[in-house]
Design a protein around this motif. Structure first.
Motif, mmCIF file in Angstrom:
data_model
loop_
_atom_site.group_PDB
_atom_site.id
_atom_site.type_symbol
_atom_site.label_atom_id
_atom_site.label_comp_id
_atom_site.label_asym_id
_atom_site.label_seq_id
_atom_site.Cartn_x
_atom_site.Cartn_y
_atom_site.Cartn_z
ATOM 1 N N LEU A 57 -7.522 4.898 -1.514
ATOM 2 C CA LEU A 57 -7.022 5.988 -0.679
ATOM 3 C C LEU A 57 -8.175 6.823 -0.133
ATOM 4 N N GLU A 58 -9.104 7.189 -1.022
ATOM 5 C CA GLU A 58 -10.226 8.038 -0.619
ATOM 6 C C GLU A 58 -11.141 7.334 0.374
ATOM 7 N N GLU A 59 -11.382 6.061 0.113
ATOM 8 C CA GLU A 59 -12.327 5.346 0.972
ATOM 9 C C GLU A 59 -11.644 4.699 2.168
ATOM 10 N N LYS A 60 -10.331 4.896 2.291
ATOM 11 C CA LYS A 60 -9.548 4.288 3.376
ATOM 12 C C LYS A 60 -9.893 2.808 3.530
ATOM 13 N N THR A 61 -9.854 2.108 2.414
ATOM 14 C CA THR A 61 -10.218 0.696 2.363
ATOM 15 C C THR A 61 -9.410 -0.155 3.338
ATOM 16 N N PHE A 62 -8.156 0.247 3.567
ATOM 17 C CA PHE A 62 -7.283 -0.618 4.371
ATOM 18 C C PHE A 62 -7.043 -0.062 5.764
ATOM 19 N N LYS A 63 -7.927 0.815 6.186
ATOM 20 C CA LYS A 63 -7.780 1.385 7.526
ATOM 21 C C LYS A 63 -8.003 0.283 8.560
ATOM 22 N N THR A 64 -7.109 0.267 9.567
ATOM 23 C CA THR A 64 -7.234 -0.728 10.626
ATOM 24 C C THR A 64 -7.866 -0.081 11.858
ATOM 25 N N SER A 86 1.897 3.287 -5.974
ATOM 26 C CA SER A 86 1.659 2.866 -7.360
ATOM 27 C C SER A 86 1.755 1.351 -7.516
ATOM 28 N N ILE A 87 2.208 0.665 -6.464
ATOM 29 C CA ILE A 87 2.264 -0.798 -6.523
ATOM 30 C C ILE A 87 0.970 -1.393 -5.978
ATOM 31 N N GLY A 88 0.139 -0.539 -5.376
ATOM 32 C CA GLY A 88 -1.146 -1.021 -4.867
ATOM 33 C C GLY A 88 -1.029 -1.786 -3.565
ATOM 34 N N LEU A 89 -0.069 -1.383 -2.726
ATOM 35 C CA LEU A 89 0.108 -2.069 -1.441
ATOM 36 C C LEU A 89 -0.930 -1.569 -0.445
ATOM 37 N N SER A 90 -1.480 -2.497 0.326
ATOM 38 C CA SER A 90 -2.648 -2.164 1.151
ATOM 39 C C SER A 90 -2.274 -1.681 2.547
ATOM 40 N N TYR A 91 -1.480 -0.626 2.605
ATOM 41 C CA TYR A 91 -1.113 -0.073 3.910
ATOM 42 C C TYR A 91 -2.209 0.832 4.440
ATOM 43 N N ASP A 92 -2.230 0.907 5.775
ATOM 44 C CA ASP A 92 -3.070 1.898 6.428
ATOM 45 C C ASP A 92 -2.236 3.168 6.540
ATOM 46 N N TRP A 93 -2.478 4.107 5.632
ATOM 47 C CA TRP A 93 -1.612 5.287 5.542
ATOM 48 C C TRP A 93 -1.794 6.253 6.712
ATOM 49 N N ILE A 151 -7.026 1.320 -15.037
ATOM 50 C CA ILE A 151 -7.602 0.490 -13.973
ATOM 51 C C ILE A 151 -6.858 0.722 -12.661
ATOM 52 N N GLU A 152 -5.528 0.741 -12.736
ATOM 53 C CA GLU A 152 -4.737 0.856 -11.516
ATOM 54 C C GLU A 152 -4.887 2.225 -10.875
ATOM 55 N N LYS A 153 -4.900 3.279 -11.713
ATOM 56 C CA LYS A 153 -5.092 4.633 -11.177
ATOM 57 C C LYS A 153 -6.439 4.732 -10.469
ATOM 58 N N LYS A 154 -7.457 4.192 -11.126
ATOM 59 C CA LYS A 154 -8.829 4.275 -10.599
ATOM 60 C C LYS A 154 -8.917 3.645 -9.216
ATOM 61 N N TRP A 155 -8.372 2.457 -9.060
ATOM 62 C CA TRP A 155 -8.529 1.747 -7.786
ATOM 63 C C TRP A 155 -7.619 2.276 -6.704
ATOM 64 N N GLN A 156 -6.432 2.734 -7.106
ATOM 65 C CA GLN A 156 -5.551 3.325 -6.094
ATOM 66 C C GLN A 156 -6.189 4.569 -5.499
#
Length: 886
Positions: free
Chosen positions: A26-33, A122-129, A17-22
Motif C-alpha cells: 500500500l505504502e509503496e503503491k506496488t500495484f499502481k498502473t 486483507s486478502i492481498g489482492l493487487s488492486y491499484d487503489w 508476514i501478511e500485515k507487513k507486506w500488505q
RNA sequence: GCCAGGAUGGUGAAAUGGCAGACACAGCGGACUUAAAAUCCGCUGCUCCGUAUAGAGCGUGCGGGUUCGAGUCCCGCUCCUGGCACCA
C-alpha cells in the motif's frame, strides 16, 4: 483451531508476514498502473461488489483471487496490467436501513465500503487503489447522468405510461428481472400490475446487434445462449384479418383490421378462431361503439385480468380462460372463413401485435383453448409419409378436415402441408415463404421479425439512486440539466420512507424539486424518479481507465489503448441483466463515437458458486448446523417439528452441500479463515478446490491441507541450506516439469492443477534436500517465483529472506529448460487385446521393432501370448504397445 | 415443456482416444512424545484368492455402437443443477 496458534506461529507466522507486506504494498503503491506507459496492455476486471452490511462472504474472494493470480503472473510476464476495484453502492438495503434508523444512506454506504475495502486488502489482492470508483460519489454519477443525457438526446430515453410491476410492500416499481414468480426478488413480497408513468430506455432498438455480436465474444456458450433466449428473436409474418359486424348473415360493418403476428403462417388454412389480449386497443373501441353483444361479460373479464398479478396469470394458466366477443367475426384472408374472436389473457398485450390467429391442430396453447371452448380443430400439417390423413392425397385437399390427434402436431422438421390449397405437398419450411409471398401479393400480410426483448424500465421510486437530470416545465415541455451543471446531486431528506402512492421520496424535497428558469422565470419541477442500480454498473469499467478525469468520463486516447476489457470474471447471476445492459450502453457510446470498440468485454468467465456444508435427513430436509448433535463423529438431528406437534425423532444425517445461508448457519466468513490460517491459505484453497467455473462445497479440512503445504514450503526454504551450485539432472527435471505445468495452467486458468504441480514439486524438493543436504539457489528461487502469484505474502517474505530487496512482483516469470525434460529411458505399458498386462522399459525414441521385441519378451506379457498368433501389433512411440492375438 | 451444464473412490478432484483415480482431504497403521497437538514415514477404488511375494476379476450414471484400444467419440435413455417458460 485457535488453541494451536502458538505452535503454528513459531514456524510460519502468517499474520505478521501478511500485515507487513500488505502495509508495504500500500505504502509503496506496488500495484499502481501507469496507463500511459508502453507495453502490451492487459485489462482484467472483477465484477465490483455491492458493499452490503454483512461484509464479504467466501464467494467474493474466489473470482477475485483467480484474477489476482493472473494479473500478478501477467505483470511478471511484462504486461502493463490494469486491475481495479470499486463499489456498486446505490441500492435498496442502505435506503431501507435509512428508513428504519434515520441514518443517511451515504453514511451507511461509507461505513460498508470501508469494511469491504479492509477485508479485500486483507486478502492481498493487487488492486491499484488509486482507481477506486464508487457509484454513489457525485463525481462518479455526474457521468452516469451525462451518459443518460446522451441516450436522451439520441432519442433512446422516453417517458411512457406502462403497466409495471408495482410492489406495495416496497412502495416501488420493479423491473421484470427483479420479479420472480410474481414476487419481489428482494424480500419476496407480492407484486401486482399497475400502469404508471415511467422512464424507458429503447434497448429494443439494439436487439439485433446485441444478438448478432454475441457470436464474436469469447464468453461461456451458456451465457450467450441465455442472452439469445432473452432477446428472443423469431421470424414470422404479420397477417391482416378484417373484422366484420354481422347482422342476420348480412355484413353490417367492416372497417377494422386486426393484425396478428405468427411464426406459422404456413398453417393459415387451419385457423379456426382468433384471440386478442384483454388490453388490446380495438377491444375498448368495439365496446365503445357498441359492437359487442355481451359487453358486460367482456368488460368483467378485462377487469379481472387487469387485477391479476403476473403470478396469478401464470398459475391460473393451467386451465385456459377467455370470453368470445359476440357480434363480430374475423375473416381469414386466405379462405374467407368467418372466425370467432375471443379475448384471453393467454395472449400477451406486450408481445407482437397483442393478437393471434389460433391454429389448434398445430399449437399446444391453441389446442388447450379449443378443447375448453369446444372449437373446431382442422388439420393442415401431417407427418411426412402420412399425407393420407384428412381428405386424401397431398395436392388435392382444400377442405376443413377435423384433426383427430390427442395433442397438437407441432413437428416442423417432418411436417408436410395438407388441406391447404396452393401449399399442399410442400414441407413446412417451403410453405412459409410461399405463404408470405401470397400474403404480400394480396396486400394482406408481410414478413416480420419479432423480439421478446422489451424496452428497459429505467426508473425507480426510490431515494438512493442517481437523480434524473430532467426538468418538467409548467408549459408541458421537458429539458435536460445542462451538462456543465452536472452532477445533479441528491437532496438531503429527513424521511426516506416511500410515499406509498407510487410518488418517489424525492417529491418530499420541495426546495430541490421546484425550479425557476433564471432567464424566463418559467416554473418547473425536477424529475423525482431515480435510476435503477444497473445504471452505475453499466459503465464503471470505462471510468477505471481514467477515474479522476473531470473533463470527460475518460480520455479517448486512453480508452483507445485499454478497451476492450480482456477478461471479465464474475458470477453467472448477472448473465442477462448487467451484462446485457452494459453491452447496450457501450454500443450507444460506440455509435456516438465515445468509445472505440462495439463490445465492452472480450472474454468472460463465470466462477462457480461456493456451497456450504449442510446435512439432510432421509426425506431430504436440511437441518441447521446448530441443531445437529455429533455422536461418534456422526451427525444426528431431526426435522423441525410442525407447530403444535410432537418433535420428530432424531436420525443420522447425510452430508449434502447447500447454498450458504443464515438460516442453515453454515456461512463461512473469510475473516475467520484469514485469522486461523492466513490469507495465503484462503487464496490457495479457493483455487485448489476445483475448476474455477465449477460449483463446489467448502471444506474446512481442505484449508488445513493447503495450509500444511505453505508451512512445508516455508520450512523448506528457510531451513535448507541454499547453495550456488548446478542442479542435478533429477532436480532440473522436476523443476522444469513444475514450471512448464504452472505456466500453462495459469494461462488457461486451471489453477487447481497448477497448485497440485507445485505440491508434487515440494514433495520432490523435500526428498532432494534430505538426500543432498542442501538445494541449488536457482531451484529454490524459481519455485518461490512460481508460487508468488498464488501465495504472494509468504513468497515476498521468502524472496526477501533469499537476499532480494525488491518486491517479487517486479521479477520476471521464470522459463524452463526443455532439454531437462528429455529422458533416456521410458517405461511404457504393454497391452494384449487392449488389456494391460505388463510394463517394459525401452530407450526413449526406440523404434517399433525394438519396443515390440522388448514387450513380447516381458514375462507378464509372454504368458498371455503363449499359444496365440499375433495378428497385429499397435505401437505408439513412447506411449504403449498393444498386441492383437488370435 | 424448452435451453444450457453436469454425473469418475468414503470426500474435493485429475487424466492431447493410449498405465483411470495425479494432487489433496478423510481413514488405517507406525515413529516421535509422560501425554496430546504439531510433525514425519507407510497403506488406502471394489471383489476374490492367499502366510506372503504375487495373482485374477470388476470398475468412470444406465443401454448400445465405432476402435487394436473409450472416462474421453457416436446413438438412445436416467437422474441432478442452473436458467427460461402462455413470447404465438
Amino acid at each position: 483451531m485457535r488453541g494451536r496458534t502458538e505452535t503454528v506461529m513459531s514456524d510460519y507466522n502468517f499474520t505478521s508476514i501478511e500485515k507487513k507486506w500488505q502495509k508495504r504494498w500500500l505504502e509503496e503503491k506496488t500495484f499502481k498502473t501507469d496507463v500511459r506507459a508502453p507495453g502490451e496492455k492487459f485489462y482484467c476486471l472483477d465484477m465490483f461488489p455491492y458493499p452490503s452490511g454483512a461484509g464479504l462472504h467466501v464467494g467474493h474472494p474466489e473470482g477475485y483471487t483467480a484474477t489476482d493470480i493472473l494479473c500478478r503472473y501477467k505483470r511478471m510476464k511484462g504486461f502493463n496490467v490494469l486491475h481495479p476495484m470499486g463499489w456498486d453502492a446505490f441500492g435498496l438495503p442502505a435506503e431501507q436501513y435509512a428508513v428504519e434508523t434515520g441514518t443517511h444512506p451515504a453514511v451507511t454506504t461509507a461505513k460498508n465500503i470501508a469494511r469491504f475495502r479492509e477485508q479485500i486488502r486483507s486478502i492481498g489482492l493487487s488492486y491499484d487503489w488509486d482507481r477506486e470508483v464508487d457509484t454513489t460519489d457525485p463525481k462518479y454519477y455526474r457521468w452516469t447522468q451525462w451518459i443518460f443525457e446522451q441516450l436522451y438526446k439520441k432519442g433512446l430515453a422516453y417517458v411512457a405510461e406502462v403497466p409495471v410491476n408495482w410492489c406495495p410492500a416496497l412502495g416501488t416499481v420493479l423491473a421484470n428481472e427483479e420479479v420472480i414468480d410474481g414476487r419481489s426478488e428482494r424480500g419476496n413480497h407480492p407484486v401486482i400490475r399497475r400502469p404508471m408513468r415511467q422512464w424507458m430506455l429503447k434497448i429494443t432498438e439494439y436487439a439485433e446487434r446485441l444478438l448478432k455480436d454475441l457470436d464474436k465474444l469469447d464468453w461461456p456458450e451458456g451465457i450467450k445462449e441465455m442472452q439469445r433466449n432473452w432477446i428472443g428473436k423469431s421470424t414470422g409474418a404479420l397477417v391482416d384479418f378484417k373484422v366484420e359486424k354481422l347482422k342476420s348473415c348480412e355484413v353490417e360493418k367492416q372497417e377494422d383490421t386486426v393484425t396478428v403476428f405468427t411464426t406459422r403462417c404456413d398453417t393459415l388454412f387451419g385457423a379456426t378462431y382468433m384471440v386478442v389480449s384483454p388490453e388490446h386497443k380495438l377491444v375498448a373501441k368495439w365496446l365503445k361503439e357498441g359492437l359487442i353483444e355481451n359487453a358486460g361479460e367482456v368488460s368483467e373479464y378485462i377487469r379481472k385480468a387487469s387485477m391479476k398479478s403476473d403470478l396469478e396469470r401464470t398459475e391460473l394458466n393451467k386451465e385456459k380462460t377467455g370470453v368470445e366477443l359476440r357480434g363480430i367475426k374475423g375473416v381469414n384472408p386466405v379462405n374467407g372463413d368467418r372466425l370467432p374472436v375471443f379475448i384471453s389473457d393467454y395472449v400477451l398485450a406486450s408481445y407482437g401485435t397483442g393478437a393471434i390467429m389460433a391454429v389448434p391442430a398445430h399449437d399446444e396453447r391453441d389446442f388447450d383453448f379449443a378443447k375448453v371452448f369446444n372449437l373446431p380443430v382442422y388439420q393442415v400439417v401431417a407427418q411426412s409419409g402420412e399425407q393420407g390423413t384428412g381428405n386424401g392425397e397431398p395436392g388435392t385437399g382444400n377442405g376443413r378436415v377435423p384433426y383427430t390427434g390427442s395433442k397438437a402436431f407441432t413437428d416442423i422438421a417432418s411436417g408436410v402441408m395438407v388441406n391447404s390449397g396452393f401449399l399442399n405437398g410442400l414441407s413446412v419450411e417451403e410453405a412459409r415463404p410461399a405463404m408470405i409471398k401470397w400474403l404480400e401479393e394480396k396486400g394482406v400480410g408481410r414478413a416480420k421479425t419479432q423480439y421478446k426483448l422489451r424496452d428497459w424500465l429505467f426508473s425507480r421510486q426510490r431515494y438512493w439512486g442517481e437523480p434524473f437530470p430532467v426538468i418538467h416545465w409548467e408549459d408541458g415541455t421537458q429539458s435536460l440539466v445542462p451538462e456543465e451543471d452536472l452532477p445533479l446531486t441528491l437532496p438531503e431528506l429527513a424521511d426516506y420512507k416511500p410515499t406509498g402512492t407510487g410518488e418517489p421520496p424525492l417529491a418530499k424535497a420541495k426546495e430541490w424539486v421546484n425550479v425557476v428558469d433564471p432567464k424566463t422565470g418559467k416554473k418547473g419541477v425536477r424529475e423525482t424518479n431515480t435510476m435503477p442500480q444497473w445504471a452505475g454498473s453499466c459503465w464503471y469499467y470505462l471510468r477505471y481507465i481514467d477515474p479522476l478525469n473531470d473533463k470527460c468520463f475518460a480520455d479517448p486516447e486512453l480508452l483507445k489503448k485499454w478497451l476492450p476489457v480482456d477478461l471479465y470474471v464474475g458470477g453467472a447471476e448477472h448473465a442477462v441483466l448487467h451484462l446485457l445492459y452494459a453491452r447496450f450502453w457501450h454500443k450507444v457510446l460506440f455509435d456516438l463515437g465515445f468509445v472505440p470498440t462495439d463490445e465492452p468485454f472480450r472474454k468472460l468467465v463465470n466462477q462457480g458458486m461456493i456451497l456450504g456444508t449442510a446435512y439432510k435427513t432421509k426425506r431430504g430436509v436440511l437441518v441447521p448446523m446448530d441443531k445437529i448433535t455429533w455422536r461418534d463423529g456422526k451427525p444426528w438431528g431431526a426435522e423441525p417439528a410442525e407447530e403444535g406437534k410432537e418433535p420428530n425423532p432424531e436420525e443420522e444425517l447425510v452430508e449434502f452441500p447447500a447454498k450458504m445461508s443464515k438460516s442453515l448457519k453454515n456461512v463461512i466468513n473469510p475473516d475467520d479463515v484469514i485469522r486461523d490460517w492466513g490469507a495465503d491459505s484462503l487464496r490457495l484453497y479457493e483455487m485448489f478446490m476445483g475448476p474455477l467455473q465449477a460449483v463446489k462445497p467448502w471444506s474446512t479440512k481442505g484449508v488445513e491441507g493447503v495450509f500444511r503445504f505453505l508451512k512445508r514450503t516455508n520450512r523448506l526454504v528457510t531451513e535448507t541450506a541454499v547453495e550456488d551450485r548446478d542442479m542435478s539432472r533429477e532436480e532440473a527435471a522436476s523443476l522444469a516439469r513444475m514450471v512448464k505445468k504452472v505456466s500453462a495452467d495459469v494461462e488457461t486458468m486451471n489453477f487447481n492443477t497448477a497448485i497440485s504441480a507445485m505440491m508434487i514439486f515440494i514433495n520432490d524438493a523435500e526428498a532432494q534436500a534430505k538426500k543432498a543436504g542442501n538445494l541449488p539457489r536457482r531451484y529454490v528461487e524459481t519455485f518461490v517465483l512460481c508460487l508468488s502469484p498464488f501465495a504472494p505474502h509468504l513468497c515476498e517474505e521468502l524472496w526477501e529472506g533469499l537476499g532480494h530487496s525488491r518486491s517479487i512482483q517486479f521479477e520476471k516469470w521464470p522459463g524452463y529448460d526443455e532439454s531437462a525434460l528429455v529422458e533416456n529411458e521410458v517405461e511404457i505399458p504393454v497391452q494384449v487385446m487392449g488389456k494391460l498386462r505388463g510394463r517394459v522399459k525401452i530407450p526413449a525414441g526406440a523404434a517399433a521393432d525394438v519396443a515390440e521385441k522388448a514387450a513380447a519378451a516381458n514375462p507378464d506379457v509372454a504368458k498371455f501370448l503363449e499359444g496365440k498368433t499375433i495378428v497385429k501389433t499397435v505401437f505408439v512411440p513412447g506411449r504403449m504397445v498393444n498386441f492383437v492375438v488370435k
